[in-house]
Write a protein that holds these residues in place. Sequence first.
Motif, PDB file in Angstrom:
ATOM      1  N   ILE A  48      28.761  42.381  13.590  1.00  0.00           N
ATOM      2  CA  ILE A  48      28.993  42.792  15.102  1.00  0.00           C
ATOM      3  C   ILE A  48      29.832  42.254  15.836  1.00  0.00           C
ATOM      4  O   ILE A  48      30.722  42.980  16.654  1.00  0.00           O
ATOM      5  CB  ILE A  48      27.310  42.606  15.752  1.00  0.00           C
ATOM      6  N   TYR A 103      22.784  35.169  22.499  1.00  0.00           N
ATOM      7  CA  TYR A 103      21.892  34.241  22.300  1.00  0.00           C
ATOM      8  C   TYR A 103      20.589  34.059  21.520  1.00  0.00           C
ATOM      9  O   TYR A 103      19.337  33.530  21.800  1.00  0.00           O
ATOM     10  CB  TYR A 103      21.182  34.783  24.247  1.00  0.00           C
ATOM     11  N   SER A 106      19.783  32.325  17.755  1.00  0.00           N
ATOM     12  CA  SER A 106      20.435  30.622  17.019  1.00  0.00           C
ATOM     13  C   SER A 106      21.812  29.645  17.505  1.00  0.00           C
ATOM     14  O   SER A 106      21.449  28.637  17.841  1.00  0.00           O
ATOM     15  CB  SER A 106      19.775  30.709  15.158  1.00  0.00           C
ATOM     16  N   PRO A 116      24.873  38.552  15.475  1.00  0.00           N
ATOM     17  CA  PRO A 116      24.544  38.848  14.340  1.00  0.00           C
ATOM     18  C   PRO A 116      25.506  39.053  13.206  1.00  0.00           C
ATOM     19  O   PRO A 116      26.522  40.242  13.699  1.00  0.00           O
ATOM     20  CB  PRO A 116      23.535  39.927  13.738  1.00  0.00           C
ATOM     21  N   GLY A 117      26.261  37.971  12.243  1.00  0.00           N
ATOM     22  CA  GLY A 117      27.802  38.613  11.677  1.00  0.00           C
ATOM     23  C   GLY A 117      27.978  40.349  11.629  1.00  0.00           C
ATOM     24  O   GLY A 117      27.186  41.375  11.037  1.00  0.00           O
ATOM     25  N   ASP A 124      12.207  38.912  25.041  1.00  0.00           N
ATOM     26  CA  ASP A 124      11.657  38.594  24.372  1.00  0.00           C
ATOM     27  C   ASP A 124      11.875  37.565  24.758  1.00  0.00           C
ATOM     28  O   ASP A 124      12.036  36.808  26.055  1.00  0.00           O
ATOM     29  CB  ASP A 124      11.739  38.750  22.315  1.00  0.00           C
ATOM     30  N   GLU A 144      13.191  34.668  24.332  1.00  0.00           N
ATOM     31  CA  GLU A 144      14.549  33.758  24.390  1.00  0.00           C
ATOM     32  C   GLU A 144      14.603  34.632  25.497  1.00  0.00           C
ATOM     33  O   GLU A 144      15.908  33.044  26.438  1.00  0.00           O
ATOM     34  CB  GLU A 144      15.485  33.966  22.783  1.00  0.00           C
ATOM     35  N   ASN A 193      32.947  44.026  18.826  1.00  0.00           N
ATOM     36  CA  ASN A 193      32.632  43.721  19.677  1.00  0.00           C
ATOM     37  C   ASN A 193      34.314  43.536  20.046  1.00  0.00           C
ATOM     38  O   ASN A 193      34.468  43.644  21.630  1.00  0.00           O
ATOM     39  CB  ASN A 193      32.172  42.820  20.050  1.00  0.00           C
TER      40      ASN A 193
HETATM   41  N1  LIG Z   1      22.417  31.110  11.484  1.00  0.00           N
HETATM   42  C1  LIG Z   1      23.226  30.630  10.891  1.00  0.00           C
HETATM   43  O1  LIG Z   1      23.041  29.733  10.371  1.00  0.00           O
HETATM   44  C2  LIG Z   1      24.076  30.525  11.453  1.00  0.00           C
HETATM   45  C3  LIG Z   1      25.123  31.770  12.176  1.00  0.00           C
HETATM   46  N2  LIG Z   1      26.446  31.703  11.975  1.00  0.00           N
HETATM   47  C4  LIG Z   1      27.043  32.859  12.529  1.00  0.00           C
HETATM   48  O2  LIG Z   1      26.913  32.977  13.808  1.00  0.00           O
HETATM   49  C5  LIG Z   1      26.404  34.843  13.665  1.00  0.00           C
HETATM   50  C6  LIG Z   1      25.108  34.744  15.041  1.00  0.00           C
HETATM   51  O3  LIG Z   1      24.197  34.610  14.054  1.00  0.00           O
HETATM   52  P1  LIG Z   1      23.102  33.453  14.836  1.00  0.00           P
HETATM   53  O4  LIG Z   1      22.699  32.564  16.015  1.00  0.00           O
HETATM   54  O5  LIG Z   1      22.165  33.420  13.202  1.00  0.00           O
HETATM   55  O6  LIG Z   1      22.085  34.970  14.241  1.00  0.00           O
HETATM   56  P2  LIG Z   1      21.250  35.887  15.192  1.00  0.00           P
HETATM   57  O7  LIG Z   1      20.147  37.005  14.862  1.00  0.00           O
HETATM   58  O8  LIG Z   1      20.210  34.186  15.752  1.00  0.00           O
HETATM   59  O9  LIG Z   1      20.954  35.983  16.725  1.00  0.00           O
HETATM   60  C7  LIG Z   1      21.867  36.793  17.218  1.00  0.00           C
HETATM   61  C8  LIG Z   1      22.325  37.046  19.256  1.00  0.00           C
HETATM   62  O10 LIG Z   1      22.843  38.503  18.857  1.00  0.00           O
HETATM   63  C9  LIG Z   1      22.544  38.833  20.067  1.00  0.00           C
HETATM   64  N3  LIG Z   1      22.663  39.850  19.372  1.00  0.00           N
HETATM   65  C10 LIG Z   1      22.097  41.529  18.689  1.00  0.00           C
HETATM   66  N4  LIG Z   1      22.898  42.492  18.527  1.00  0.00           N
HETATM   67  C11 LIG Z   1      23.852  41.728  19.444  1.00  0.00           C
HETATM   68  C12 LIG Z   1      25.527  43.157  20.322  1.00  0.00           C
HETATM   69  N5  LIG Z   1      25.570  44.112  20.016  1.00  0.00           N
HETATM   70  N6  LIG Z   1      25.930  42.081  20.788  1.00  0.00           N
HETATM   71  C13 LIG Z   1      25.260  41.067  21.170  1.00  0.00           C
HETATM   72  N7  LIG Z   1      25.006  40.464  21.031  1.00  0.00           N
HETATM   73  C14 LIG Z   1      23.981  41.219  20.458  1.00  0.00           C
HETATM   74  C15 LIG Z   1      20.399  39.180  19.338  1.00  0.00           C
HETATM   75  O11 LIG Z   1      20.663  39.289  20.704  1.00  0.00           O
HETATM   76  P3  LIG Z   1      18.439  39.975  20.520  1.00  0.00           P
HETATM   77  O12 LIG Z   1      17.978  38.974  20.077  1.00  0.00           O
HETATM   78  O13 LIG Z   1      18.346  40.452  22.356  1.00  0.00           O
HETATM   79  O14 LIG Z   1      18.722  41.169  19.776  1.00  0.00           O
HETATM   80  C16 LIG Z   1      20.836  37.287  19.435  1.00  0.00           C
HETATM   81  O15 LIG Z   1      20.413  37.117  20.448  1.00  0.00           O
HETATM   82  C17 LIG Z   1      26.658  35.422  12.550  1.00  0.00           C
HETATM   83  O16 LIG Z   1      28.384  35.664  12.530  1.00  0.00           O
HETATM   84  C18 LIG Z   1      26.261  34.138  11.667  1.00  0.00           C
HETATM   85  O17 LIG Z   1      26.729  34.600  10.417  1.00  0.00           O
HETATM   86  C19 LIG Z   1      27.495  30.880  11.922  1.00  0.00           C
HETATM   87  C20 LIG Z   1      26.692  29.180  11.095  1.00  0.00           C
HETATM   88  C21 LIG Z   1      25.388  29.229  10.781  1.00  0.00           C
END
Ligand SMILES: NC(=O)C1=CN([C@@H]2O[C@H](COP(=O)(O)OP(=O)(O)OC[C@H]3O[C@@H](n4cnc5c(N)ncnc54)[C@H](OP(=O)(O)O)[C@@H]3O)[C@@H](O)[C@H]2O)C=CC1
Length: 340
Positions: A91, A10, A12, A88-89, A38, A40, A95
């Motif tokens: 991971i 959860y 961006s 995050p990219g 946190d 969020e 999963n």
């Molecule tokens: N941001 C962007 O501009 C864009 C991103 N993307 C892609 O989307 C994906 C997500 O990116 P983005 O949203 O920016 O990343 P963020 O870092 O904003 O969010 C990632 C989320 O994943 C959670 N997380 C961390 N580890 C794990 C895990 N092992 N299993 C499940 N959830 C986990 C984090 O939780 P916590 O915070 O609690 O650790 C956080 O809520 C990536 O593949 C990225 O490349 C695609 C288009 C645009």
Amino acid sequence: MAVKVLINGYGSIGKRVADAVAKQDDMEVIGVTKTKPDFEAKLAVEKGYKLFAAIPERKGLFEEKGVEIEGTIFDVIEDADIVVDCAPGGIGKDNLENIYKKYKVKAILQGGEKAKFVEDSFNALWSYDRCYGKDYIRVVSCNTTGLCRTFYAVDSVTDIVKARVVLIRRGADPNDAKRGPINAIVPNPPTVPSHHGPDVVSVVPKFEGKILTSAVIVPTTLMHMHSLMIETTGTTRDAILDAIEKTPRVFTVSAEDGLNSTATIIEYARDLGRPRYDLWEIPIWEESVNVVDNEVFLMQAVHQESDVIPENIDCIRAMLQMEDDNMKSIEKTNKSLGIK
Ligand SMILES: NC(=O)C1=CN([C@@H]2O[C@H](COP(=O)(O)OP(=O)(O)OC[C@H]3O[C@@H](n4cnc5c(N)ncnc54)[C@H](OP(=O)(O)O)[C@@H]3O)[C@@H](O)[C@H]2O)C=CC1
Ligand SMILES: O=C(OP(=O)(O)O)[C@H](O)COP(=O)(O)O
């Protein structure tokens, strides 16, 4: 009956996907996950989402901080019709192997994952039919999504012989204080071509060998920007403008109206009252659209945090075989979100 969607991650993208799913009359959010308790996590609970620990060993952290948690991902995954992985990219693929395949649940990965780990790559205009009923699909990155939509418009009126794109990528998302650059322009990746061409081909195989991309990162957080040069078999500026008008999720903006930079485009999204100032559509600068000797030139911007959100919704409909006509799904999603 509404299909049950679990959002794993959860951040961006995940929080936007959750809110978009919640707006659909044929889908419901059965839970969202975080690794840490946190702001969020707290806001997710306040909004009424059921919160689960993405990593079981972290469950205690939420309890210690008094953040209401329903359990771990393993307490909810069997109830899900589909998981949208927004971790995050890199991971997401772990999963996929360690959780989704084991629990035999359909899953969508995001653009930070490689094409080779999934059955296919999704864009609602190009590959909806191919992804129909499939189990493991990747919604391509924000940049690739923007390129796919614009190539669709151009391809609808002429044949693309070769395209070259320079991508000017934002240094970090607005909430990210760690990344940069602060005062530099960085070729990224340093090698040419960049991965964006092959990523477009993963969605549109007929473009194999035709799309060459290079990318730099600059100190801005608002949007990416692309400069496209597309060699065609022949077209006109009016035909391209007409095609943009007819293509969903792209639209022209005019510098003459003051929409002369990513700064004012984002102000426009704010003035529209968009949630989190999201601009799900790709704005193309009208003045930049030109055709010289069969070559189409144009410049566009990409709101990296939001353009992939409607794609995730359509991808759910395709994978769960909820609507067999991609244009009908696009229309439904657009209407629910308020897309132009
Ligand atoms: N941001 C962007 O501009 C864009 C991103 N993307 C892609 O989307 C994906 C997500 O990116 P983005 O949203 O920016 O990343 P963020 O870092 O904003 O969010 C990632 C989320 O994943 C959670 N997380 C961390 N580890 C794990 C895990 N092992 N299993 C499940 N959830 C986990 C984090 O939780 P916590 O915070 O609690 O650790 C956080 O809520 C990536 O593949 C990225 O490349 C695609 C288009 C645009
Ligand atoms: O996750 C993204 O950006 P990031 O990898 O720079 O954080 C966006 O989806 C853009 O990715 P891309 O430039 O690899 O298409």
